[in-house]
Scaffold this motif. Structure first.
Motif, mmCIF file in Angstrom:
data_model
loop_
_atom_site.group_PDB
_atom_site.id
_atom_site.type_symbol
_atom_site.label_atom_id
_atom_site.label_comp_id
_atom_site.label_asym_id
_atom_site.label_seq_id
_atom_site.Cartn_x
_atom_site.Cartn_y
_atom_site.Cartn_z
ATOM 1 N N ALA A 122 33.603 40.187 33.438
ATOM 2 C CA ALA A 122 32.331 40.284 34.111
ATOM 3 C C ALA A 122 31.356 39.814 33.081
ATOM 4 C CB ALA A 122 31.941 41.728 34.163
ATOM 5 N N ASP A 196 30.978 46.405 36.480
ATOM 6 C CA ASP A 196 31.554 45.293 35.954
ATOM 7 C C ASP A 196 32.713 44.626 37.099
ATOM 8 O OD1 ASP A 196 31.286 45.751 32.617
ATOM 9 O OD2 ASP A 196 31.437 47.628 33.717
ATOM 10 N N ARG A 198 32.380 44.350 39.948
ATOM 11 C CA ARG A 198 31.715 43.790 40.991
ATOM 12 C C ARG A 198 31.247 42.166 40.474
ATOM 13 N NH1 ARG A 198 29.575 48.865 42.277
ATOM 14 N NH2 ARG A 198 27.496 48.715 40.527
ATOM 15 N N ALA A 199 31.143 42.264 39.314
ATOM 16 C CA ALA A 199 30.712 40.761 38.483
ATOM 17 C C ALA A 199 31.895 40.117 38.248
ATOM 18 C CB ALA A 199 30.172 41.169 37.094
ATOM 19 N N ARG A 201 34.540 37.374 39.365
ATOM 20 C CA ARG A 201 34.744 36.461 40.350
ATOM 21 C C ARG A 201 35.836 35.569 40.263
ATOM 22 N NH1 ARG A 201 30.368 37.043 43.544
ATOM 23 N NH2 ARG A 201 28.692 37.809 42.965
ATOM 24 N N THR A 277 28.342 32.540 41.239
ATOM 25 C CA THR A 277 27.788 33.676 40.474
ATOM 26 C C THR A 277 26.280 33.714 40.349
ATOM 27 O OG1 THR A 277 27.875 32.851 38.391
ATOM 28 C CG2 THR A 277 30.050 33.749 39.164
#
Length: 278
Positions: A122, A196, A198-199, A201, A277
């Motif tokens: 993250a 975290d 959700r962050a 990618r 992002t």
């Protein structure tokens, strides 16, 4: 199995030295290294032969290190803070990457190390090209606390602490207390990694045993469902908390094949991930 070169290193941090070991299957290897983050009672040595076998199977360098207070690293100067999962990603791991020159990396964590790998992915953006969690906890579950209470009883009045000292020396009591006291503290009960996740990618591989005594299948479900990038989940049958020992061949095969399917590690690919992002 190709010859694996093994090198030890000492990493400087503001709070003390960290011990690290590197396994490399080739003299020159431009592929992103796999960085292993150990569990609550672990260290470099408790990975046993898994790092060497993973380096051979994947063709990538594998790096493991002892967090401060664990293994050969210097003693921790204080109690473990309740932000220790996020703190490790931005301190110990950051020092390791900077001093070993690991610009790109694959974060691979076992148990609480899996939570640290999530936090690292993250925080690191496109530098973390992939995330692998094994038996990771994404929140504080009753099953996790019950397993720790059972372990606390098992350590009482036995030689288990002496066996732990084989890996951690006179730091063994601190290691055990850091695990038990932190996870059972009322102040830690609401901890989770939802923000975290959700962050994250990058691609994620989520491994979990169906008989894990420290966490139910809700953890891999929450991890795979929470990340913003693609996720592959494997609930390993008849397997407990340490799949890389209990199902070593299967885990090695799964991880190596999955790593081979990752997108090419090019600057253009990294730039696309970075742009996504923002």
């Amino acid at each position: 199995m190709p010859a694996i070169s093994v090198r030890d290193a000492w990493i400087r941090s503001d709070r003390g030295r960290l011990f690290a070991r590197r396994w490399n299957p080739a003299p020159r290897n431009d592929r992103a290294a796999v960085v292993l983050l150990h569990d609550s009672l672990g260290c470099v040595e408790t990975w046993r032969d898994f790092p060497a076998r993973l380096a051979s199977a994947s063709g990538r360098e594998v790096v493991a290190y002892d967090r401060l207070g664990f293994g050969r690293s210097d003693p921790h100067p204080d109690r473990l803070g309740f932000d220790f999962v996020h703190d490790e990603a931005r301190t110990g791991l950051r020092c390791l990457r900077d001093q070993l020159g690991l610009e790109r990396f694959v974060a691979f964590g076992h148990s609480v190390g899996g939570g640290m790998a999530i936090a690292a992915a993250a925080q690191s953006g496109a530098d973390c090209i992939a995330l692998i969690t094994e038996s990771a906890q994404a929140f504080v579950e009753d099953r996790t606390r019950e397993g720790i209470r059972a372990a606390r009883q098992a350590f009482a009045g036995t030689d288990r602490l002496e066996r732990l000292a084989r890996y951690h020396g006179d730091k063994a009591a601190w290691v055990l207390g850091a695990w038990i006291d932190t996870w059972l503290a009322p102040e830690f009960a609401g901890w989770n990694l939802d923000a975290d996740l959700r962050a994250v990618r990058c691609p994620a591989l989520v491994l979990h045993g169906d008989r894990d005594e420290y966490g139910s299948a809700r953890h891999p479900q929450r991890i795979a469902g929470g990340v913003a990038g693609p996720a592959d989940t494997h609930l390993l049958p008849d397997c407990g908390h340490v799949p890389h020992r209990e199902r070593a061949e299967g885990v090695l095969d799964l991880v190596a094949r999955w790593l081979d399917r990752l997108p090419p590690e090019t600057d253009d690919a990294r730039n696309r991930l970075s742009d996504s992002t923002t």
